[in-house]
Scaffold this active site. Structure first.
Site, PDB file in Angstrom:
ATOM      1  N   LYS A  13      -3.709  28.970 -10.383  1.00  0.00           N
ATOM      2  CA  LYS A  13      -3.471  28.213  -9.149  1.00  0.00           C
ATOM      3  C   LYS A  13      -3.069  29.135  -7.997  1.00  0.00           C
ATOM      4  CE  LYS A  13      -0.253  25.623 -11.086  1.00  0.00           C
ATOM      5  NZ  LYS A  13      -0.262  26.084 -12.480  1.00  0.00           N
ATOM      6  N   ARG A  87       5.193  18.049 -10.050  1.00  0.00           N
ATOM      7  CA  ARG A  87       5.188  18.489 -11.448  1.00  0.00           C
ATOM      8  C   ARG A  87       5.519  17.340 -12.393  1.00  0.00           C
ATOM      9  NH1 ARG A  87       5.250  24.108 -10.771  1.00  0.00           N
ATOM     10  NH2 ARG A  87       5.455  25.379 -12.545  1.00  0.00           N
ATOM     11  N   ARG A 124       0.658  38.908 -17.724  1.00  0.00           N
ATOM     12  CA  ARG A 124       0.651  38.804 -16.267  1.00  0.00           C
ATOM     13  C   ARG A 124       1.800  39.611 -15.659  1.00  0.00           C
ATOM     14  NH1 ARG A 124       1.113  33.045 -13.248  1.00  0.00           N
ATOM     15  NH2 ARG A 124       3.187  33.015 -14.150  1.00  0.00           N
ATOM     16  N   ARG A 156       7.552  38.300 -14.681  1.00  0.00           N
ATOM     17  CA  ARG A 156       8.455  37.174 -14.425  1.00  0.00           C
ATOM     18  C   ARG A 156       9.296  36.915 -15.669  1.00  0.00           C
ATOM     19  NH1 ARG A 156       5.062  32.235 -11.750  1.00  0.00           N
ATOM     20  NH2 ARG A 156       6.388  31.104 -13.226  1.00  0.00           N
ATOM     21  N   ARG A 167       6.987  26.347 -21.416  1.00  0.00           N
ATOM     22  CA  ARG A 167       6.394  25.876 -20.146  1.00  0.00           C
ATOM     23  C   ARG A 167       5.121  25.069 -20.400  1.00  0.00           C
ATOM     24  NH1 ARG A 167       5.661  31.277 -17.390  1.00  0.00           N
ATOM     25  NH2 ARG A 167       4.660  30.146 -15.708  1.00  0.00           N
TER      26      ARG A 167
HETATM   27  P1  AMP Z   1       5.542  28.330 -10.997  1.00  0.00           P
HETATM   28  O1  AMP Z   1       5.677  29.574 -10.201  1.00  0.00           O
HETATM   29  O2  AMP Z   1       4.765  27.259 -10.271  1.00  0.00           O
HETATM   30  O3  AMP Z   1       5.034  28.563 -12.394  1.00  0.00           O
HETATM   31  O4  AMP Z   1       7.015  27.729 -11.160  1.00  0.00           O
HETATM   32  C1  AMP Z   1       8.003  28.474 -11.828  1.00  0.00           C
HETATM   33  C2  AMP Z   1       9.169  27.583 -12.194  1.00  0.00           C
HETATM   34  O5  AMP Z   1       9.757  27.035 -11.000  1.00  0.00           O
HETATM   35  C3  AMP Z   1       8.840  26.361 -13.039  1.00  0.00           C
HETATM   36  O6  AMP Z   1       8.737  26.678 -14.423  1.00  0.00           O
HETATM   37  C4  AMP Z   1      10.038  25.472 -12.724  1.00  0.00           C
HETATM   38  O7  AMP Z   1      11.201  25.935 -13.408  1.00  0.00           O
HETATM   39  C5  AMP Z   1      10.250  25.730 -11.239  1.00  0.00           C
HETATM   40  N1  AMP Z   1       9.459  24.772 -10.416  1.00  0.00           N
HETATM   41  C6  AMP Z   1       8.451  25.076  -9.555  1.00  0.00           C
HETATM   42  N2  AMP Z   1       7.957  23.969  -8.995  1.00  0.00           N
HETATM   43  C7  AMP Z   1       8.649  22.939  -9.529  1.00  0.00           C
HETATM   44  C8  AMP Z   1       8.611  21.520  -9.360  1.00  0.00           C
HETATM   45  N3  AMP Z   1       7.719  20.934  -8.547  1.00  0.00           N
HETATM   46  N4  AMP Z   1       9.503  20.768 -10.067  1.00  0.00           N
HETATM   47  C9  AMP Z   1      10.412  21.322 -10.874  1.00  0.00           C
HETATM   48  N5  AMP Z   1      10.508  22.654 -11.098  1.00  0.00           N
HETATM   49  C10 AMP Z   1       9.641  23.458 -10.432  1.00  0.00           C
END
Ligand code: AMP
Length: 209
Positions: A13, A87, A124, A156, A167
């Site tokens: 994404k 989410r 990654r 990360r 996740r």
């Molecule tokens: P991402 O970079 O999109 O993979 O997000 C990393 C982490 O940020 C996720 O695993 C959640 O812990 C938190 N996070 C990001 N977006 C959301 C969301 N819309 N709702 C809840 N937690 C979020």
């Protein structure tokens, strides 16, 4: 107006959002990137989110709404790509109540089978400054620095195998139900997320243009 890019962790994404911003001039809001910036800046929001994110769980809907609105206000573009929001169903419903600027035009689901995702994520690496993604085997960062901004490239904390598995489970349980929600509204578009970055980009831009 809003275009949602959704899909499991590791579907690409963020990479696709970058390309759509560079080539089609969309605005972009990644809630994950926004939260990582809050953590780096040691803000109150960052402090609350850090442990939850490191474990691979979802941060509270209230905190996310705060982040979403604050970030949205900084973007002066007609079309904003949302990467990482909503989410869960509650967030999707909240978004629908936020008014005309947040109106969802399309939901593009980048579909990748879960077997491939663990390897994609564990190998990654991301830029600690701008968030651009690399892959140790397929797209390694030269000298460990980002080719876009020259900052250090790191793993990360939630990209370890154990966190990735959690996740993916969170995605299945909490996030996948939003696909039916948007299908019911006639906004859902699935694209195959397997292939080169350019192949996947062509599929997405074909839908959006
Ligand atoms: P991402 O970079 O999109 O993979 O997000 C990393 C982490 O940020 C996720 O695993 C959640 O812990 C938190 N996070 C990001 N977006 C959301 C969301 N819309 N709702 C809840 N937690 C979020």
């Amino acid at each position: 107006m809003v275009v949602i890019l959704t899909g499991p962790p590791g579907a690409g994404k963020g990479t696709q959002a970058e390309l759509l911003v560079d080539r089609l001039g969309f605005g972009k809001l990644s809630t994950g990137d926004a939260l990582r910036r809050q953590i780096a800046q040691k803000t109150e929001i960052g402090r609350k989110a850090e442990g939850i994110m490191a474990a691979g769980n979802l941060v509270s809907d209230e905190l996310l709404l705060e982040v979403l609105k604050a970030e949205f206000d900084k973007i002066e573009k007609d079309v904003i790509l949302l990467d990482g929001y909503p989410r869960n169903l509650a967030q999707a419903q909240t978004l629908d109540g936020l008014g005309e600027r947040y109106k969802v035009q399309a939901v593009v689901h980048i579909d990748v089978a879960s077997g491939e995702l663990v390897e994609r994520l564990v190998d990654r690496r991301i830029c600690s400054n701008c968030g651009v993604s690399y892959h140790l085997k397929f797209d390694p960062p030269a000298d460990g620095v980002c080719r876009k901004c020259g900052s250090e490239v790191v793993q990360r904390p939630d990209d370890s195998q154990e966190k990735v598995i959690n996740r993916l489970k969170v995605y299945e349980d909490a996030t996948k139900p939003i696909l039916d929600y948007y299908e019911g509204k006639g906004l859902y578009r699935r694209i195959d997320g397997v292939g080169t970055t350019e192949e996947v980009y062509k599929r997405i831009s074909g839908i959006l243009s």
